[in-house]
Design an enzyme around this catalytic site. Structure first.
Site, PDB file in Angstrom:
ATOM      1  CD  GLN A 100       7.285  -5.942   9.836  1.00 50.74           C
ATOM      2  OE1 GLN A 100       7.227  -4.540  10.401  1.00 50.74           O
ATOM      3  NE2 GLN A 100       6.264  -6.476   8.990  1.00 50.74           N
ATOM      4  CE1 TYR A 181      10.498   1.781   6.062  1.00 52.87           C
ATOM      5  CE2 TYR A 181       8.665  -0.481   6.229  1.00 52.87           C
ATOM      6  CZ  TYR A 181       9.329   1.039   6.552  1.00 52.87           C
ATOM      7  OH  TYR A 181       8.206   1.649   6.667  1.00 52.87           O
ATOM      8  NE  ARG A 228       3.699  -7.881   5.237  1.00 52.06           N
ATOM      9  CZ  ARG A 228       3.174  -6.837   5.932  1.00 52.06           C
ATOM     10  NH1 ARG A 228       3.582  -5.756   6.033  1.00 52.06           N
ATOM     11  NH2 ARG A 228       2.103  -6.737   4.787  1.00 52.06           N
ATOM     12  N   GLY A 314      -5.224  -5.785   8.419  1.00 54.42           N
ATOM     13  CA  GLY A 314      -4.566  -4.242   8.748  1.00 54.42           C
ATOM     14  C   GLY A 314      -5.456  -3.569   9.090  1.00 54.42           C
TER      15      GLY A 314
END
Length: 364
Positions: A100, A181, A228, A314
């Site tokens: 990622q 982000y 994502r 997760g």
């Protein structure tokens, strides 16, 4: 609802996956000071290779992209060598690795980066949150707005990192345009007040994410490029407006991204089921859906409803290296220890027991 749908194989780009699970990206803050993932990272990810598709923790594409302490990078020879160990460990276990690419934008502090410079972001607006630094919690400072003629350089950082990931043996990359982000910041009107072609309208705010995605796909192949998103997630001080505004922004974005034929879309789902259904219709390729707070029994819900193809895990994956076997057999899960999520050593990282190890301990 039944978990039977999880055990159907699926082909995703160049990957033949044995089931519908994946490992979600999770920051662990255990890289070396220079951003190189070490042997512990290879062990950690290799332990979880049975999840098939392993999406790594957020990995900075440049010095400017780093936000937190001890997060890995993928832009130097040392980074490439470190990630190669991890890729080899995952492949040895029959899994695939997507790294990622996470440029944090304003979610940073100079004390946490190699160059100690002011963070860069779409606009000079501080997120209004505190960050952990070597001297404790400090407010994230006001970032410097990226100049229009600098945006091509930021996009080039993603391309360089994507090529480095492939050189390291990764099977692809996931562009992080979510969770507060830099890509998400460009999408959010309260973090992006630009008056150039990257701000203002729905189309302009989506431009950066689309251009990064196209550049990366052109460089390493669309079948190696995932992305994502997290529509409406109020993380990192972001506010994307009303439900209707969020839907308009993200349906435009998803429809434009669909034209690039990216291998998958990883949706961090915030609960707008109307939007989820619309995204499902708009996205022609593999869709991953992660929803906060799912119980074990709910893991396959979106797949069963035809709203997702893969269910990333997760904390279940973090605490259970053999989570696939535990789900198949109905065995109990280990509980995740939040105190060891970020930083530290093998404790809470590579020492969660498998079923076999638990049985051995019980018999001892």
């Amino acid at each position: 609802m039944s978990l039977d749908s999880l055990w159907q194989p699926i082909t995703v780009g160049r990957m033949d996956l044995p089931h519908r699970l994946a490992m979600a990206p999770m920051t662990r803050s255990r890289a070396n000071a220079d951003g190189t993932p070490g042997a512990l990272a290879a062990e950690y990810y290799g332990q979880r290779a049975s999840l098939g598709l392993i999406i790594s923790e957020g990995t900075q594409p440049s010095d400017d992209g780093q936000g937190y302490l001890n997060t890995p990078g993928i832009y130097t020879d040392a980074h490439i060598a470190g990630w190669r160990e991890t890729a080899d460990a995952i492949h040895a276990g029959g899994g695939y690795l997507f790294i990622q690419l996470m440029h944090v934008g304003r979610m940073s502090h100079p004390d946490n980066t190699p160059h100690h410079r002011q963070p860069v972001a779409p606009s000079a607006i501080a997120p209004g949150v505190d960050m952990f630094t070597p001297t404790g919690m400090q407010p994230a400072p006001e970032p410097r707005a990226i100049a229009t003629d600098e945006i091509a350089d930021v996009i080039a950082e993603f391309v360089t990192a994507a090529k480095a990931a492939v050189e390291a043996g990764a099977d692809g990359v996931e562009i992080h345009a979510a969770n507060g982000y830099v890509g998400h910041q460009f999408l959010a009107p309260n973090a992006n007040v630009r008056d150039d072609q990257y701000g203002g309208s729905v189309e302009n705010r989506a431009r950066f994410v689309i251009e990064v995605s196209k550049a990366v796909a052109d460089a390493i192949g669309a079948d190696r490029t995932g992305i994502r998103i997290s529509p409406g997630m109020p993380l990192g001080g972001l506010d994307e407006g009303s439900v209707e505004e969020v839907r308009e922004q993200y349906l435009y974005l998803v429809r434009e991204l669909a034209k690039l034929d990216l291998v998958y879309l990883n949706l961090h789902h915030g609960g707008d089921d109307v939007l989820l259904k619309e995204i499902r219709k708009a996205w022609p390729n593999t869709l991953l859906v992660l929803r906060y707070g799912r119980t074990r029994e709910q893991i396959a819900d979106e797949i069963n409803a035809g709203l997702a193809d893969i269910a990333p895990l997760g904390q279940f994956a973090l605490a259970n290296p053999d989570v696939v076997e535990r789900l198949k057999t109905g065995a109990p899960f280990n509980e995740a220890d939040p105190a060891t999520f970020y930083g530290g050593d093998e404790k809470g990282y590579t020492d969660y027991p498998t079923l076999d190890e638990s049985d051995d301990e019980a018999a001892a």
